[in-house]
Design a protein around this motif. Sequence first.
Motif: not given
Length: 129
Positions: A22-27, A125-129
Amino acid sequence: VARDFLSAKMKLEVTSDEKEFPYSFKPIEVSIVIDNLISNARKARASKVTFDIVHPAKKSLLLRVTDNGRGIEESIRQKDRIFEKGFSTTDGSGLGLYHVRQVLGEMNGTIELDKEVTAGASFLIRIAQ
């Protein structure tokens, strides 16, 4: 799960471990990242781009984007220069990967070149909450 998409003579493949993240982002942010990576693969004459999505930890996502194009030129000794503003090996503006890194930074993410790949190009590519 793997899905194949055909895009103007380029095959796109997406695999995922299907775990939730679950992660909020701008499309638009995700669009910028994906569009630039596919555009660069096309310039490198790639016929296939693979997006492999895994979740190495509960609050992190790792996306490996790999293409079968010409790869990063051997003459570039410091491979991380490809993320510098204005750096280009084509007739492009040199803003694509720079912009990708900026956008990912705003998303609490990073991008780096996978230097172990010897054919084509691969980005982690790494993305963390």
